[in-house]
Design a protein around this motif. Sequence first.
Motif, PDB file in Angstrom:
ATOM      1  N   LEU A 114       0.822  -1.212   0.000  1.00  0.00           N
ATOM      2  CA  LEU A 114       0.000   0.000   0.000  1.00  0.00           C
ATOM      3  C   LEU A 114       0.857   1.263   0.000  1.00  0.00           C
ATOM      4  O   LEU A 114       0.517   2.257  -0.650  1.00  0.00           O
ATOM      5  N   ARG A 172       2.014   5.759  -1.764  1.00  0.00           N
ATOM      6  CA  ARG A 172       1.264   6.468  -0.724  1.00  0.00           C
ATOM      7  C   ARG A 172       1.246   7.972  -0.986  1.00  0.00           C
ATOM      8  O   ARG A 172       2.263   8.572  -1.326  1.00  0.00           O
ATOM      9  N   PHE A 215      -3.761   6.055  -1.269  1.00  0.00           N
ATOM     10  CA  PHE A 215      -2.794   5.194  -1.938  1.00  0.00           C
ATOM     11  C   PHE A 215      -3.062   5.167  -3.440  1.00  0.00           C
ATOM     12  O   PHE A 215      -4.178   4.840  -3.870  1.00  0.00           O
ATOM     13  N   TYR A 234     -10.113  -0.318   4.095  1.00  0.00           N
ATOM     14  CA  TYR A 234      -9.628   0.271   2.849  1.00  0.00           C
ATOM     15  C   TYR A 234     -10.759   0.314   1.826  1.00  0.00           C
ATOM     16  O   TYR A 234     -11.419  -0.696   1.563  1.00  0.00           O
TER      17      TYR A 234
END
Length: 591
Positions: free
Chosen positions: A233, A237, A243, A294
């Motif tokens: 991830l 970033r 992300f 996420y």
Amino acid sequence: MIQQIYTADILVVGGGTGGTAAAIQAARRGAKTILVSEFPWLGGMLTSAGVSAPDGNELVAFQTGLWGAFLQELRQRQPFGLNNSWVSFFSYDPRIGAEIFADWVQELTNLHWISGQVPLEVLQQENCITGVRFADFTVTAKIILDSTELGDLLALGEIPHRWGWELQSEWGEISAPADFNLLTQSYPVQAPTWVVVMQDFGEDVAPEIPPAPNYDPSLFAGAWDNYGAEKFLNYGRWPGNRFMINWPICGNDYGEGVGRLIESEVAKQEFLQESRWHSQNFAHFIQKNLGKRYGLAESVFPCTAAAFALHPYYRESRRLVGLTTVREQDILPMAGGQVASLFPDAIAVGNYANDHHYPGFDLPLQPKSMRWGGRWTGTPFTIPYRSLIPVETDGFLVCEKNISVSHIANGATRLQPVVMGIGQAAGMAAAMCIELNCQPRDLSVKELQNALLKSLPDPAMLVPLFNLDISTQNPEWLNSQVYYLNNPQAYPLNGNYPSSLLNTCNYLKEDQALTRKSDCFTGIFRRINQQNYCFTITAPAAYDGQTWQLVTLRSHIQEQLKAAVHEQLLTIWGHLNHAGHWLLAENVEVA
């Protein structure tokens, strides 16, 4: 119905990385310029394609021209800085990048930007391009630049161009295939990626990401097995716990039937839909495996599905057949050296490794990387002006990934900073052609190079030199650039300006300024091997005992680290990168 006709000195078609730079540079030079873009954001790869973690030209010495100015603006506007990911030293919110380009354009009263239009027809008189027709209007201009993502004007104008691979027999490129094979048939060009942006919501509250048609989890199996979820991830970033998902390993590169991009509009739209679905499916796979903490990021791009880039990240397009072609040999380091040979008509610089993307295939490539500043970087090369000019067609230049370059070498010339430099040079050349009433092929290269080197406020480096930073305001910088352009045979194999001629006092004031903006760390320096360093922090107490990789982008700091004694106590001013677990050194002193 009579279509409206606009007239300009220069028309730039396509608002990508190169076209935006070209239009800005041409207008700054004084030319009446029209820029027509398909999308509501300018910047292409850097913004609307979502690749806001650019590769290459990261060394301070290479941060010049509009590329350097863009980084400076990002540093001033991006809260919490650019040191967020491990794939790049510069990751940022693409909204800020788009804002920078829009502001630069708005400052120029002689630059007219029209968005939401694509070229439909190229107008010609004999061998000269004279205009472009769009759906709502036509633009005629003395010089026209193609900055479309796929080199659309090359096809519309029937200007000789390439698409696909060349064999070894064409130019003797070692990495080129000897014969056409399954790889060349499956991927005539590199696979694009439709970037999707995900967000860490902190807890399992993210809206569910539905799978798109043809979801097949096996396509993504093992995507981050060799990295772990957190490092995966953190690859791209951004600030704000977001992300960039642009992952090459069992990820969202998509190239199934990539040749459809140039077959027909219907075929192109089919490919684009599949590419976007593929990225949606990868995002669904990530959420399903890592949890609903996420989800898709909110309000990133100016479109309904705001987590998806406005268009794919195209790594390759149609490529001009120009007055010269950049080949693999032209981007590889000279024998026994750290730099590629210098083109006498150099107008832009790159240094990224030769990077190719073909899902399911591995293409062995000649190495063009080196250890520098405690890390890997690419060996530098230059772009010749002649690669922007068609063999016969006048009134025309290219300024994107569509330069005259081989399929193999395109893997290094396609990166954002290189293309931005190409765009700046094309814009300058076009404006000078207007001033001198000449065709691009007749423009004096020396005059163009001189204009780029002295272009204010953003002079551009044309000769890669590791140890001369333009930011030092050192007169040796300009003198060395001119000298090596006039004497390319004297260009040093190691890419360093002779140290006996280097005035290091110029760095003192800059070091002091950087120290004030940096965090201070004291600790033990250790040399793992050549150009591979680590630093065990003893102060401040919050980091006591932690060991970080030690890297730098500054040439004089690189020399200090090379000379440092193993297990020496040092004080370092710099910035910690938690994604890559490195300390980026801006200044170094013996403690």
